[in-house]
Design an enzyme around this catalytic site. Structure first.
Site, short mmCIF file in Angstrom:
data_model
loop_
_atom_site.label_atom_id
_atom_site.label_comp_id
_atom_site.label_asym_id
_atom_site.label_seq_id
_atom_site.Cartn_x
_atom_site.Cartn_y
_atom_site.Cartn_z
N GLU A 156 0.83 -1.21 0.00
CA GLU A 156 0.00 0.00 0.00
C GLU A 156 0.86 1.26 0.00
O GLU A 156 2.07 1.21 0.22
CB GLU A 156 -0.94 0.01 1.20
CG GLU A 156 -0.20 0.01 2.52
CD GLU A 156 -0.95 0.76 3.61
OE1 GLU A 156 -1.34 1.92 3.37
OE2 GLU A 156 -1.14 0.19 4.69
N LYS A 165 -5.74 10.61 0.88
CA LYS A 165 -5.77 9.30 1.52
C LYS A 165 -7.01 8.59 0.98
O LYS A 165 -8.14 8.96 1.30
CB LYS A 165 -5.83 9.48 3.04
CG LYS A 165 -5.91 8.18 3.82
CD LYS A 165 -5.89 8.46 5.32
CE LYS A 165 -6.32 7.25 6.13
NZ LYS A 165 -6.45 7.55 7.56
N VAL A 173 -5.46 0.37 3.14
CA VAL A 173 -5.65 -1.08 3.02
C VAL A 173 -6.86 -1.38 2.14
O VAL A 173 -6.80 -2.20 1.22
CB VAL A 173 -5.79 -1.72 4.42
CG1 VAL A 173 -6.28 -3.16 4.33
CG2 VAL A 173 -4.46 -1.65 5.17
N ASP A 227 -16.39 5.85 14.53
CA ASP A 227 -15.23 5.76 13.65
C ASP A 227 -14.76 4.31 13.54
O ASP A 227 -14.09 3.78 14.42
CB ASP A 227 -14.10 6.66 14.18
CG ASP A 227 -12.96 6.80 13.19
OD1 ASP A 227 -12.94 6.04 12.20
OD2 ASP A 227 -12.09 7.66 13.40
N SER A 254 -12.93 1.83 10.64
CA SER A 254 -12.24 1.89 9.35
C SER A 254 -12.95 1.06 8.28
O SER A 254 -13.43 -0.05 8.54
CB SER A 254 -10.81 1.36 9.51
OG SER A 254 -10.17 1.33 8.26
N ALA A 255 -12.96 1.60 7.08
CA ALA A 255 -13.52 0.88 5.93
C ALA A 255 -12.67 -0.35 5.57
O ALA A 255 -13.11 -1.19 4.79
CB ALA A 255 -13.62 1.82 4.73
N ASP A 256 -11.48 -0.45 6.17
CA ASP A 256 -10.65 -1.65 5.93
C ASP A 256 -11.41 -2.92 6.32
O ASP A 256 -11.24 -3.98 5.70
CB ASP A 256 -9.36 -1.60 6.77
CG ASP A 256 -8.39 -0.50 6.32
OD1 ASP A 256 -8.63 0.12 5.27
OD2 ASP A 256 -7.41 -0.28 7.05
N LYS A 296 -3.88 -1.92 14.48
CA LYS A 296 -3.01 -0.96 15.18
C LYS A 296 -3.47 -0.81 16.64
O LYS A 296 -4.66 -0.73 16.93
CB LYS A 296 -3.05 0.39 14.46
CG LYS A 296 -2.21 0.36 13.18
CD LYS A 296 -1.94 1.74 12.64
CE LYS A 296 -2.96 2.16 11.62
NZ LYS A 296 -2.91 1.44 10.36
#
Ligand code: PSU
Ligand code: MN
Length: 301
Positions: free
Chosen positions: A24, A85, A105, A137, A139-141, A158
Protein backbone atom coordinates in the site's frame (compact mmCIF):
# COMPACT_ATOMS: atom_id res chain seq x y z
CA UNK A 1 -13.13 4.08 -18.51
CA UNK A 2 -9.88 3.46 -16.70
CA UNK A 3 -6.63 1.67 -17.33
CA UNK A 4 -4.27 0.03 -14.92
CA UNK A 5 -0.69 1.23 -15.43
CA UNK A 6 1.01 -2.05 -14.58
CA UNK A 7 4.81 -1.93 -14.32
CA UNK A 8 6.76 -4.18 -16.70
CA UNK A 9 7.99 -6.31 -13.84
CA UNK A 10 4.48 -6.88 -12.46
CA UNK A 11 3.08 -7.46 -15.95
CA UNK A 12 5.68 -10.16 -16.60
CA UNK A 13 4.89 -11.82 -13.27
CA UNK A 14 1.16 -11.78 -14.03
CA UNK A 15 1.67 -13.30 -17.47
CA UNK A 16 3.90 -16.05 -16.12
CA UNK A 17 1.77 -16.77 -13.05
CA UNK A 18 4.61 -15.80 -10.74
CA UNK A 19 4.03 -14.77 -7.10
CA UNK A 20 3.22 -11.10 -6.51
CA UNK A 21 2.81 -9.13 -3.28
CA UNK A 22 0.83 -5.89 -3.32
CA UNK A 23 1.98 -3.04 -1.07
CA UNK A 24 0.00 0.00 0.00
CA UNK A 25 0.99 3.65 -0.24
CA UNK A 26 -0.87 5.41 2.60
CA UNK A 27 1.77 4.05 4.95
CA UNK A 28 4.28 6.02 2.83
CA UNK A 29 2.42 9.34 2.59
CA UNK A 30 0.44 9.40 5.84
CA UNK A 31 2.04 6.78 8.07
CA UNK A 32 5.72 7.72 8.21
CA UNK A 33 7.82 10.88 7.86
CA UNK A 34 10.24 11.62 5.02
CA UNK A 35 12.88 10.26 4.42
CA UNK A 36 12.25 7.12 6.52
CA UNK A 37 9.09 6.49 4.50
CA UNK A 38 11.09 6.28 1.27
CA UNK A 39 13.73 3.99 2.78
CA UNK A 40 11.01 1.77 4.22
CA UNK A 41 9.28 1.54 0.83
CA UNK A 42 12.51 0.44 -0.84
CA UNK A 43 13.42 -2.03 1.91
CA UNK A 44 9.98 -3.61 1.72
CA UNK A 45 10.28 -4.05 -2.03
CA UNK A 46 13.73 -5.64 -1.56
CA UNK A 47 12.38 -7.96 1.12
CA UNK A 48 9.59 -9.21 -1.17
CA UNK A 49 12.09 -9.81 -3.98
CA UNK A 50 14.58 -11.55 -1.70
CA UNK A 51 11.83 -14.04 -0.86
CA UNK A 52 10.98 -14.92 -4.42
CA UNK A 53 8.04 -12.66 -5.25
CA UNK A 54 7.48 -9.50 -7.29
CA UNK A 55 6.38 -6.41 -5.38
CA UNK A 56 3.62 -4.12 -6.58
CA UNK A 57 3.27 -0.85 -4.68
CA UNK A 58 -0.14 0.58 -5.51
CA UNK A 59 -1.14 4.27 -5.72
CA UNK A 60 -3.04 6.75 -7.88
CA UNK A 61 -0.74 9.27 -9.59
CA UNK A 62 -2.35 12.19 -11.40
CA UNK A 63 -5.55 10.25 -11.92
CA UNK A 64 -3.92 7.03 -13.13
CA UNK A 65 -3.93 3.73 -11.27
CA UNK A 66 -0.39 2.48 -10.74
CA UNK A 67 0.26 -1.20 -10.05
CA UNK A 68 3.98 -1.22 -9.30
CA UNK A 69 5.95 1.99 -8.75
CA UNK A 70 9.60 2.34 -9.77
CA UNK A 71 12.16 3.97 -7.47
CA UNK A 72 11.77 7.45 -8.82
CA UNK A 73 7.97 7.31 -8.61
CA UNK A 74 8.30 6.04 -5.04
CA UNK A 75 10.65 8.87 -4.19
CA UNK A 76 8.32 11.49 -5.64
CA UNK A 77 5.29 10.05 -3.85
CA UNK A 78 7.19 9.84 -0.55
CA UNK A 79 7.79 13.61 -0.75
CA UNK A 80 4.37 14.61 -2.06
CA UNK A 81 2.60 16.98 0.29
CA UNK A 82 -1.16 16.74 0.33
CA UNK A 83 -1.59 13.41 -1.43
CA UNK A 84 -5.14 12.21 -0.82
CA UNK A 85 -5.77 9.30 1.52
CA UNK A 86 -7.88 6.99 -0.62
CA UNK A 87 -10.30 4.46 0.75
CA UNK A 88 -13.16 2.75 -1.14
CA UNK A 89 -15.22 5.96 -1.05
CA UNK A 90 -12.49 8.12 -2.56
CA UNK A 91 -11.04 6.10 -5.42
CA UNK A 92 -13.38 6.97 -8.29
CA UNK A 93 -13.36 10.68 -7.56
CA UNK A 94 -9.57 10.79 -7.38
CA UNK A 95 -9.43 9.27 -10.88
CA UNK A 96 -12.04 11.69 -12.24
CA UNK A 97 -10.19 14.64 -10.68
CA UNK A 98 -6.86 13.51 -12.08
CA UNK A 99 -5.46 13.79 -8.57
CA UNK A 100 -2.71 11.95 -6.71
CA UNK A 101 -3.66 9.74 -3.82
CA UNK A 102 -2.22 7.03 -1.64
CA UNK A 103 -4.23 3.87 -1.17
CA UNK A 104 -5.24 2.60 2.28
CA UNK A 105 -5.65 -1.08 3.02
CA UNK A 106 -9.19 -0.97 1.63
CA UNK A 107 -8.31 0.79 -1.63
CA UNK A 108 -5.15 -1.28 -2.11
CA UNK A 109 -7.21 -4.48 -1.80
CA UNK A 110 -9.66 -3.21 -4.44
CA UNK A 111 -6.92 -2.32 -6.93
CA UNK A 112 -4.83 -5.41 -6.21
CA UNK A 113 -7.87 -7.57 -6.93
CA UNK A 114 -8.56 -5.67 -10.18
CA UNK A 115 -4.99 -6.41 -11.24
CA UNK A 116 -5.26 -10.10 -10.29
CA UNK A 117 -3.09 -9.96 -7.16
CA UNK A 118 -4.32 -11.77 -4.06
CA UNK A 119 -1.63 -11.25 -1.42
CA UNK A 120 -0.92 -7.89 0.20
CA UNK A 121 1.45 -6.82 2.98
CA UNK A 122 1.02 -3.78 5.21
CA UNK A 123 1.82 -2.62 8.75
CA UNK A 124 -1.46 -2.71 10.61
CA UNK A 125 -5.02 -2.53 9.37
CA UNK A 126 -7.49 0.13 10.40
CA UNK A 127 -10.30 -0.94 12.72
CA UNK A 128 -12.73 0.19 15.38
CA UNK A 129 -11.40 3.31 17.09
CA UNK A 130 -11.55 3.68 20.86
CA UNK A 131 -14.69 5.63 21.68
CA UNK A 132 -16.37 4.40 18.49
CA UNK A 133 -19.60 4.08 20.48
CA UNK A 134 -19.63 7.90 20.33
CA UNK A 135 -17.65 8.73 17.17
CA UNK A 136 -18.80 5.77 15.02
CA UNK A 137 -15.23 5.76 13.65
CA UNK A 138 -14.77 2.30 12.15
CA UNK A 139 -12.24 1.89 9.35
CA UNK A 140 -13.52 0.88 5.93
CA UNK A 141 -10.65 -1.65 5.93
CA UNK A 142 -12.88 -4.06 7.88
CA UNK A 143 -15.73 -4.06 5.33
CA UNK A 144 -13.21 -4.47 2.54
CA UNK A 145 -11.78 -7.61 4.13
CA UNK A 146 -15.33 -8.95 4.11
CA UNK A 147 -15.86 -8.46 0.40
CA UNK A 148 -12.60 -8.47 -1.55
CA UNK A 149 -10.67 -11.76 -1.94
CA UNK A 150 -7.19 -10.65 -0.91
CA UNK A 151 -5.13 -12.07 1.95
CA UNK A 152 -3.76 -9.18 4.00
CA UNK A 153 -0.67 -9.71 6.12
CA UNK A 154 -0.45 -7.20 8.97
CA UNK A 155 0.95 -7.12 12.50
CA UNK A 156 -2.62 -7.18 13.78
CA UNK A 157 -4.80 -4.12 14.10
CA UNK A 158 -3.01 -0.96 15.18
CA UNK A 159 -2.78 -0.74 18.98
CA UNK A 160 -4.27 2.76 18.92
CA UNK A 161 -7.61 1.03 18.21
CA UNK A 162 -10.13 -0.77 20.37
CA UNK A 163 -8.85 -4.29 19.67
CA UNK A 164 -11.72 -6.27 21.27
CA UNK A 165 -14.32 -4.30 19.30
CA UNK A 166 -12.27 -4.66 16.12
CA UNK A 167 -12.25 -8.44 16.61
CA UNK A 168 -16.01 -8.47 17.19
CA UNK A 169 -16.70 -6.54 13.99
CA UNK A 170 -14.42 -8.82 12.00
CA UNK A 171 -16.24 -11.82 13.40
CA UNK A 172 -19.61 -10.32 12.48
CA UNK A 173 -18.35 -9.63 8.96
CA UNK A 174 -17.09 -13.20 8.61
CA UNK A 175 -13.44 -12.29 8.22
CA UNK A 176 -10.94 -14.95 9.36
CA UNK A 177 -8.38 -13.44 11.74
CA UNK A 178 -5.41 -15.79 11.72
CA UNK A 179 -2.49 -15.40 14.12
CA UNK A 180 0.70 -16.64 12.52
CA UNK A 181 2.72 -19.02 14.67
CA UNK A 182 1.21 -18.18 18.06
CA UNK A 183 -2.12 -18.23 19.91
CA UNK A 184 -2.03 -14.59 21.00
CA UNK A 185 -3.33 -11.84 18.81
CA UNK A 186 -0.43 -9.49 18.07
CA UNK A 187 -1.07 -5.76 18.45
CA UNK A 188 1.20 -3.91 16.04
CA UNK A 189 4.12 -2.63 18.19
CA UNK A 190 3.62 -5.48 20.69
CA UNK A 191 3.61 -9.23 20.16
CA UNK A 192 0.60 -9.74 22.38
CA UNK A 193 -2.38 -7.77 23.64
CA UNK A 194 -3.78 -10.20 26.19
CA UNK A 195 -6.30 -11.71 23.77
CA UNK A 196 -6.23 -14.94 21.85
CA UNK A 197 -6.67 -14.73 18.09
CA UNK A 198 -9.76 -16.53 16.80
CA UNK A 199 -7.63 -18.72 14.48
CA UNK A 200 -4.02 -19.82 14.21
CA UNK A 201 -1.94 -21.17 11.32
CA UNK A 202 1.80 -21.90 11.46
CA UNK A 203 2.41 -22.74 7.80
CA UNK A 204 2.31 -20.12 4.99
CA UNK A 205 1.15 -22.79 2.51
CA UNK A 206 -1.93 -23.43 4.61
CA UNK A 207 -2.76 -19.73 4.67
CA UNK A 208 -2.62 -19.76 0.86
CA UNK A 209 -4.79 -22.88 0.75
CA UNK A 210 -7.35 -21.30 3.05
CA UNK A 211 -7.80 -18.29 0.74
CA UNK A 212 -8.32 -20.61 -2.22
CA UNK A 213 -10.76 -22.73 -0.24
CA UNK A 214 -12.75 -19.63 0.68
CA UNK A 215 -13.10 -18.68 -2.94
CA UNK A 216 -13.96 -22.26 -3.93
CA UNK A 217 -16.74 -22.27 -1.33
CA UNK A 218 -18.16 -19.11 -2.87
CA UNK A 219 -17.39 -17.08 0.25
CA UNK A 220 -16.62 -13.48 -0.55
CA UNK A 221 -13.78 -11.61 1.02
CA UNK A 222 -10.23 -12.11 2.17
CA UNK A 223 -8.39 -13.03 5.30
CA UNK A 224 -6.41 -11.12 7.87
CA UNK A 225 -3.11 -12.69 8.85
CA UNK A 226 -1.79 -11.23 12.10
CA UNK A 227 1.97 -11.66 12.12
CA UNK A 228 3.72 -10.76 15.40
CA UNK A 229 6.47 -8.13 15.29
CA UNK A 230 9.96 -9.64 15.78
CA UNK A 231 10.89 -9.76 19.50
CA UNK A 232 13.94 -7.52 19.14
CA UNK A 233 11.83 -4.72 17.65
CA UNK A 234 8.78 -4.90 19.90
CA UNK A 235 7.62 -2.24 22.33
CA UNK A 236 5.83 -4.17 25.08
CA UNK A 237 2.21 -3.25 25.68
CA UNK A 238 2.81 -1.78 29.16
CA UNK A 239 5.34 0.65 27.67
CA UNK A 240 3.37 1.77 24.62
CA UNK A 241 -0.07 1.98 26.24
CA UNK A 242 0.52 5.17 28.32
CA UNK A 243 1.95 6.84 25.23
CA UNK A 244 -1.06 5.82 23.13
CA UNK A 245 -3.35 7.22 25.82
CA UNK A 246 -1.54 10.53 25.85
CA UNK A 247 -1.70 10.80 22.04
CA UNK A 248 -5.42 9.92 22.13
CA UNK A 249 -6.08 12.66 24.69
CA UNK A 250 -4.25 15.20 22.56
CA UNK A 251 -6.21 14.15 19.48
CA UNK A 252 -9.45 14.65 21.35
CA UNK A 253 -8.40 18.03 22.76
CA UNK A 254 -7.48 19.19 19.26
CA UNK A 255 -10.69 17.87 17.72
CA UNK A 256 -8.85 15.61 15.25
CA UNK A 257 -11.42 13.48 13.42
CA UNK A 258 -12.15 11.21 10.43
CA UNK A 259 -9.21 10.47 8.10
CA UNK A 260 -6.84 12.59 10.14
CA UNK A 261 -7.04 10.46 13.30
CA UNK A 262 -4.70 7.61 12.41
CA UNK A 263 -1.96 9.80 10.83
CA UNK A 264 -2.11 12.19 13.81
CA UNK A 265 -1.75 9.38 16.36
CA UNK A 266 1.12 7.67 14.51
CA UNK A 267 2.99 10.99 14.24
CA UNK A 268 2.49 11.88 17.93
CA UNK A 269 3.53 8.42 19.08
CA UNK A 270 6.64 8.75 16.91
CA UNK A 271 7.47 12.04 18.68
CA UNK A 272 6.64 10.76 22.15
CA UNK A 273 8.84 7.65 21.74
CA UNK A 274 11.75 9.61 20.19
CA UNK A 275 11.37 7.66 17.00
CA UNK A 276 11.26 4.19 18.53
CA UNK A 277 7.70 3.56 17.34
CA UNK A 278 8.83 4.21 13.78
CA UNK A 279 11.73 1.76 14.04
CA UNK A 280 9.28 -0.85 15.28
CA UNK A 281 6.81 0.01 12.56
CA UNK A 282 9.45 -0.46 9.86
CA UNK A 283 10.59 -3.77 11.40
CA UNK A 284 7.06 -5.15 11.47
CA UNK A 285 6.31 -4.10 7.89
CA UNK A 286 9.46 -5.88 6.70
CA UNK A 287 8.50 -8.96 8.67
CA UNK A 288 5.04 -8.87 7.06
CA UNK A 289 6.53 -8.46 3.58
CA UNK A 290 8.60 -11.60 4.09
CA UNK A 291 5.64 -13.69 5.21
CA UNK A 292 3.51 -12.27 2.40
CA UNK A 293 6.13 -13.33 -0.15
CA UNK A 294 6.13 -16.85 1.32
CA UNK A 295 2.33 -17.00 1.12
CA UNK A 296 2.35 -15.65 -2.44
CA UNK A 297 4.90 -18.29 -3.46
CA UNK A 298 2.69 -21.00 -1.92
CA UNK A 299 -0.41 -19.58 -3.67
CA UNK A 300 0.98 -20.61 -7.06
CA UNK A 301 1.43 -24.24 -6.08
N1 PSU B 1 -0.11 0.43 8.54
C1 PSU B 1 0.91 1.20 9.04
N2 PSU B 1 0.75 2.56 8.91
C2 PSU B 1 -0.35 3.14 8.30
C3 PSU B 1 -1.39 2.31 7.80
C4 PSU B 1 -1.20 0.95 7.95
O1 PSU B 1 1.89 0.70 9.58
O2 PSU B 1 -0.42 4.37 8.21
C5 PSU B 1 -2.62 2.95 7.14
C6 PSU B 1 -3.32 1.96 6.22
O3 PSU B 1 -3.39 2.54 4.94
C7 PSU B 1 -4.71 1.78 6.80
C8 PSU B 1 -4.93 3.12 7.39
O4 PSU B 1 -5.66 1.42 5.83
O5 PSU B 1 -3.67 3.36 8.03
C9 PSU B 1 -6.11 3.14 8.34
O6 PSU B 1 -6.68 4.41 8.32
P1 PSU B 1 -8.14 4.67 8.97
O7 PSU B 1 -7.94 4.32 10.42
O8 PSU B 1 -8.41 6.13 8.74
O9 PSU B 1 -9.09 3.78 8.25
MN1 MN C 1 -11.77 6.33 10.37
Amino acid sequence: MYTLDISDEVQAALENNKPIVALESTIITHGMPWPQNYHMANQVEDMVRAHGATSATIAVIEGRIKIGLDQSALKTLAQTQGARKLSRADLAICLVDGATGATTVAATMILAHLAGINVFATGGIGGVHRGAEHSFDISADLQELAQTPVTVIAAGAKAILDIPKTLEVLETLGVPVIAYGQNDLPAFWSRTCGLNAPLRIDDPAQIAQAQKMRTALGLSGGQLVANPIPSDAEIPQDQIEPIINRALMEAEAKGVSAKAVTPFLLQRIFELTDGRSLESNIALVLNNARLAAEIACAMGK
